[in-house]
Design an enzyme around this catalytic site. Structure first.
Site, short mmCIF file in Angstrom:
data_model
loop_
_atom_site.label_atom_id
_atom_site.label_comp_id
_atom_site.label_asym_id
_atom_site.label_seq_id
_atom_site.Cartn_x
_atom_site.Cartn_y
_atom_site.Cartn_z
N SER A 272 9.11 -4.51 -4.77
CA SER A 272 8.04 -3.97 -5.61
C SER A 272 8.12 -2.45 -5.65
CB SER A 272 6.69 -4.39 -5.04
OG SER A 272 6.44 -3.66 -3.85
N LYS A 273 7.35 -1.91 -6.56
CA LYS A 273 7.26 -0.46 -6.71
C LYS A 273 6.83 0.18 -5.38
CE LYS A 273 4.74 2.83 -9.47
NZ LYS A 273 3.38 3.00 -9.93
N ARG A 274 5.90 -0.52 -4.70
CA ARG A 274 5.39 0.03 -3.43
C ARG A 274 6.48 0.15 -2.36
NH1 ARG A 274 0.53 -2.32 -0.91
NH2 ARG A 274 1.30 -0.88 0.67
N GLY B 28 9.51 0.92 -2.82
CA GLY B 28 10.22 2.15 -3.14
C GLY B 28 9.43 3.37 -2.69
N GLU B 29 8.13 3.34 -2.95
CA GLU B 29 7.29 4.48 -2.55
C GLU B 29 7.26 4.64 -1.04
OE1 GLU B 29 4.34 4.08 -6.42
OE2 GLU B 29 3.70 3.30 -4.48
#
Ligand code: GLU
Length: 502
Positions: free
Chosen positions: A262-264, A266-267
């Protein structure tokens, strides 16, 4: 005659394209190219509520940057357009009506309040409400109502949706090129909405109609669409159309733990999940990745060539790719591996090209002088690139080629500064001063001869010399560095270091 291979990537423009979406596009591209077919981009924008401005252009830009452009799509008419579903709006109604006529679909007048009520009731009893064979006759639709009532409602302009009439008690035998055969009991399926009260088709209807009209031969898409396959197959049958072949790609999983990337993730872990930057999220491109590296690592997420080979150009991928080497199980994403790929492609890129990419950084860091030219920067790149993963690593690896050190690594200074260092280095200055040909080879042979004649050890000369010139113990061959910065600069750096460290 076998059908021409035509595949499509059919994203909804609801935001930036996730790296998983790029992988889906890539597999479609590879499959099309391998079989001399067409790769089509279709924009599935029937859900107006989820439409995001700029997303469509982002998708197009991303495919282009990755080097996997579509053959047919927006702006590239192949005779099957338009390629945006919103522009095809008027054609879907007829197909929904055809299904009602043939008894495969029906009108449903249930209001969203009444459906919400049913859902709540079920939830309270610990059940899930599904609109299908076991309750459809108790609900508000053209199967439960008398024909006159239905006609009256339609004439009155009442809101309705069109639902698929899923047959009860049947077993569907589905075939997936990656997952093999799948059996589905139709009793567990719900009567999905095909056409909405706003006059738009749902994803399911539009997707099937378009795949048929666009003569799609293979549907290659993410695993999250596997549950829709049963309905899609039934729709093809209901229309009396040949269904395309299906291939559902495995999910891309988080680097650690369970679930899909998910995008998270990556963050949290500091890696990009989008090909290009989108708002605050930095993309692969802007992080300094080469598109070739991105394509290469994506290809191996869920597919394997059956050999140990890991490095593939796009042409090699086209040649080697096949759907039967796509795995069923999820592919774990490894951010470190993406760097490994980038390092490889960086080493492959010619130095002059890398220098062009590096030049703006050099410009930011030094005032305009004779080092600010492509020739010099290219030579620097040649000497330091070996250790770089990204072009953005270059400055830290090479700053001393452009500016004299102002600080010296403390630990190294302590270790290298000995009683006789100052006198040796002063002598070295007098050796360097008269050298006319300051090339790496010539200076090296003169300095080495001087070391030999004076019975000095290399250890007393070379490490302090490196520290004085570079400020640290890093860098390529010391005589290469001297040749690059020149005689005067080399001597001046030695003098400065003697003053500062002495
Ligand atoms: N519009 C769907 C998506 O957003 C397409 C799924 C499919 O390929 O059928 O991914």
């Amino acid at each position: 005659m076998t059908k021409k291979v035509r595949v499509r990537f059919a994203p909804s423009p609801t935001g930036p394209l996730h790296i998983g979406g790029v992988r889906t596009a890539l597999f479609n591209y590879l499959f099309a190219k391998k079989h001399g077919g067409d790769f089509i981009l279709r924009i599935e924008d029937t859900d107006q509520n989820r439409y995001v401005e700029g997303a469509e252009q982002y998708i197009i830009d991303s495919l282009n940057w990755c080097g996997i452009p579509f053959d047919e799509g927006i702006g590239k008419d192949g005779g099957f357009g338009p390629y945006r579903q919103s522009e095809r709006k008027s054609l879907y109604k007829k197909y929904a009506d055809d299904l009602v006529e043939s008894g495969n679909a029906y009108y449903a007048f249930d209001t969203s309040e009444s459906l919400d009520g049913h859902r709540k009731d079920h939830e309270e009893k610990g059940k899930t409400f599904i609109y299908n064979w076991h309750n459809r006759l108790k609900l508000d639709n053209s199967l439960s109502l008398m024909p006159e009532e239905v006609k009256a409602k339609l004439d009155n302009g009442d809101d309705y949706v069109i639902r698929f009439l899923t047959p009860a008690d049947e077993t569907l035998h589905l075939q997936d090129l990656i997952r093999g055969s799948i059996k589905i009991d139709t009793n567990v399926l719900d009567d999905k909405v095909l056409f909405k009260s706003d006059g738009m088709p749902t994803y399911h209807l539009a997707n099937i109609v378009d795949d048929h009209l666009m003569e799609i031969s293979h549907v290659i898409r993410g695993e999250e669409w596997l549950p829709s396959m049963a309905l899609h197959k039934q729709l093809y049958d209901a229309f009396g159309w040949d269904a395309p072949e299906f291939a559902h790609l495995p999910l891309i999983m988080k680097p650690v733990g369970k679930g899909k990337l998910s995008k998270r993730d990556g963050e949290k872990m500091g890696f990009p999940v989008f090909p290009l930057s989108w708002n605050e999220s930095v993309g692969y491109k802007e992080s300094g990745y080469f598109p070739e590296a991105v394509i290469n690592f994506l290809a191996l997420l869920g597919w394997n060539p059956g050999t140990e080979q890991e490095l593939f150009s796009l042409d090699e991928l086209v040649e080697t790719f096949s759907l039967d080497r796509v795995n069923k199980s999820g592919a774990r994403f490894d951010p470190e591996k993406t760097k490994w790929y980038n390092q490889h492609y960086l080493q492959q890129t010619i130095d002059n090209e890398l220098a062009k990419l590096f030049l703006p950084t050099v410009k930011e860091n030094i005032s305009d002088d004779d080092k600010l030219n492509l020739d010099y920067v290219t030579k620097v790149v040649t000497l330091i690139k070996e250790r770089a993963v990204f072009v953005s690593d270059f400055w830290n690896l090479s700053d001393y080629f452009f500016v004299a050190p102002t600080e010296y690594n403390e630990k190294a200074a302590k270790k290298q500064w000995k009683e006789d260092t100052a006198s040796i280095m002063n002598d070295l200055i007098s050796v360097l001063k008269p050298i006319e040909d300051f090339s790496s080879e010539n200076t090296e042979s003169i300095v080495k001869a001087w070391i030999g004649e004076n019975e000095l050890s290399f250890g007393k000369v070379m490490p302090p010399l490196r520290l004085f010139l570079v400020g640290d113990m890093k860098g390529p061959h010391i005589f290469d560095i001297m040749a690059m910065i020149g005689k005067e600069e080399s001597i001046s750096r030695i003098e400065t270091a003697l003053n500062k460290l002495g």
